[in-house]
Write an enzyme that holds these catalytic residues in place. Structure first.
Site, PDB file in Angstrom:
ATOM      1  N   GLU A 151       2.775   6.654   0.902  1.00  0.00           N
ATOM      2  CA  GLU A 151       3.912   7.503   0.959  1.00  0.00           C
ATOM      3  C   GLU A 151       3.732   8.417  -0.205  1.00  0.00           C
ATOM      4  OE1 GLU A 151       6.660   7.260   3.194  1.00  0.00           O
ATOM      5  OE2 GLU A 151       4.994   5.969   4.277  1.00  0.00           O
ATOM      6  N   GLN A 204      -8.314  -0.020  12.256  1.00  0.00           N
ATOM      7  CA  GLN A 204      -9.305   0.830  12.653  1.00  0.00           C
ATOM      8  C   GLN A 204      -9.272   2.016  11.850  1.00  0.00           C
ATOM      9  OE1 GLN A 204      -7.949   1.181  16.930  1.00  0.00           O
ATOM     10  NE2 GLN A 204     -10.113   0.775  17.482  1.00  0.00           N
ATOM     11  N   ARG A 205     -10.247   2.880  11.378  1.00  0.00           N
ATOM     12  CA  ARG A 205     -10.427   4.265  11.011  1.00  0.00           C
ATOM     13  C   ARG A 205     -11.525   4.922  11.205  1.00  0.00           C
ATOM     14  NH1 ARG A 205      -5.950   4.734   8.972  1.00  0.00           N
ATOM     15  NH2 ARG A 205      -5.930   4.074   6.798  1.00  0.00           N
ATOM     16  N   ARG A 240       0.835  -1.042  -0.121  1.00  0.00           N
ATOM     17  CA  ARG A 240      -0.010   0.039   0.075  1.00  0.00           C
ATOM     18  C   ARG A 240       0.753   1.523   0.037  1.00  0.00           C
ATOM     19  NH1 ARG A 240      -5.159  -1.427   2.238  1.00  0.00           N
ATOM     20  NH2 ARG A 240      -5.555   0.606   2.830  1.00  0.00           N
ATOM     21  N   ASN A 271     -12.916   7.612   4.385  1.00  0.00           N
ATOM     22  CA  ASN A 271     -13.546   6.716   3.440  1.00  0.00           C
ATOM     23  C   ASN A 271     -15.046   7.380   3.156  1.00  0.00           C
ATOM     24  OD1 ASN A 271     -11.873   5.040   5.352  1.00  0.00           O
ATOM     25  ND2 ASN A 271     -12.764   3.466   3.740  1.00  0.00           N
ATOM     26  N   TYR A 308       0.746   4.450  -2.219  1.00  0.00           N
ATOM     27  CA  TYR A 308      -0.313   5.403  -2.381  1.00  0.00           C
ATOM     28  C   TYR A 308       0.014   6.317  -0.960  1.00  0.00           C
ATOM     29  CZ  TYR A 308      -5.210   7.237  -1.969  1.00  0.00           C
ATOM     30  OH  TYR A 308      -6.130   8.188  -1.549  1.00  0.00           O
TER      31      TYR A 308
END
Length: 312
Positions: A147, A275-276, A142, A174, A145
């Site tokens: 970095e 978690q987000r 990932r 999101n 994207y």
């Protein structure tokens, strides 16, 4: 007064909604997209508007236009798309930022960077405030994207310090709604498309990982408020702080689509955040940003969009 506004990635999911909103507000809009993930269908209704202009262009090459404001949204944003060509993803974030910042510097335009919650990585702090530095793998799948977006933020602040460019940085969490790509691999589009087709709904891990979902109309409000706010740069989190597990989301989609789909559990992908959730205290204070469309209402609108899209 009518402003001339450039939107890179303007035929994408967020960009198309932003183009439409800014035209409705009486502005002239130049939409730039190379159509790697953008879709002309997203902006087809705007093409007859005399104040709308479409340019097919890749932001990794310089662009010469005269505008008052720039929204830099160009970059594939779903793992399926940004991992397809990770080198190009990094180039889009970094070289694209350099090119757009150079343009903003030359023409003295305000410029907003669409950054991302992914710069926080798999967070050890919950919810994530803007002063949290993140826990990101620089070598994982990932990273192209994550970095790339982190470097773009660095460039934006260096251009502000070194060249006094008027910058804005939004960290987008999101977001979902109409104009999402059915095959983009994001969880809401995945679940809805699988449910509408009666296919098994794929959940990674045990479905305990959480996300906070912001309906696109609320997110666009936040971007425009940030652009128009004087003497405020950010970075600022934009998203809806209500948090849901993947299991809760899947069950809600099944209920709203009246689907017979079954849940199937698969192994969690590498570096997938557990978690987000945005801490939007700063956005509330500085931008009066308060999302109003809650998950069920937003899901119904998105389900209706995908029903029509799948028919076509």
């Amino acid at each position: 007064m009518k402003k001339r506004i450039l939107i890179t990635g303007g035929a994408g999911f967020l960009g198309s909604h932003l183009c439409k909103r800014l035209l409705e507000q009486g502005n002239e809009v130049i939409c730039v997209d190379n159509f790697f993930t953008g879709n002309k269908q997203n902006i087809i209704e705007l093409l007859d508007n005399p104040y709308f202009e479409l340019i097919r262009h890749d932001v990794t090459f310089p662009l010469y236009v005269e505008v008052d404001e720039i929204y830099n949204l160009a970059c594939p944003a779903s793992p399926v798309h940004y991992q397809f060509d990770p080198v190009q993803t990094t180039k889009t974030s970094v070289i694209g930022a350099i090119n757009m910042l150079g343009l903003a510097k030359r023409i003295k335009a305000k410029i907003l960077q669409a950054s991302t919650s992914e710069i926080y990585g798999d967070p050890e702090v919950h919810p994530q405030p803007e002063n949290y530095k993140g826990a990101v793998s620089t070598i994982g799948p990932r990273a192209c994207y994550d970095e790339g977006k982190r470097c773009a933020e660095t460039l934006f602040f260096d251009y502000k310090r070194q060249h006094d460019v008027n910058i804005k940085v939004a960290r987008i969490f999101n977001t979902y709604g109409p104009n999402m790509h059915p095959d983009d691999g994001r969880v809401i589009s995945n679940f809805i498309v699988q449910a509408l087709k009666g296919e098994d709904i794929t959940i990674f891990g045990q479905g305990n990982q959480t996300r906070s979902f912001c309906y696109v109309d609320d997110l666009i409000d936040g971007l425009i408020k940030l652009m128009n706010k004087e003497n405020f740069t950010g970075p600022v989190n934009l998203g809806n702080p209500y948090e849901f597990t993947m299991l809760q989301l899947a069950q809600k989609v099944i209920e709203l689509t009246n689907s017979n789909s079954q849940l199937v559990f698969k192994e969690l992908p590498q570096d997938d955040p557990k978690q987000r959730q945005p801490d939007i205290t700063l956005a509330q204070k500085e931008l009066n940003f308060n999302p109003t469309i809650q998950l069920e209402e937003g899901l119904i609108k998105t389900i209706n969009y995908f029903k029509n899209r799948l028919k076509g």
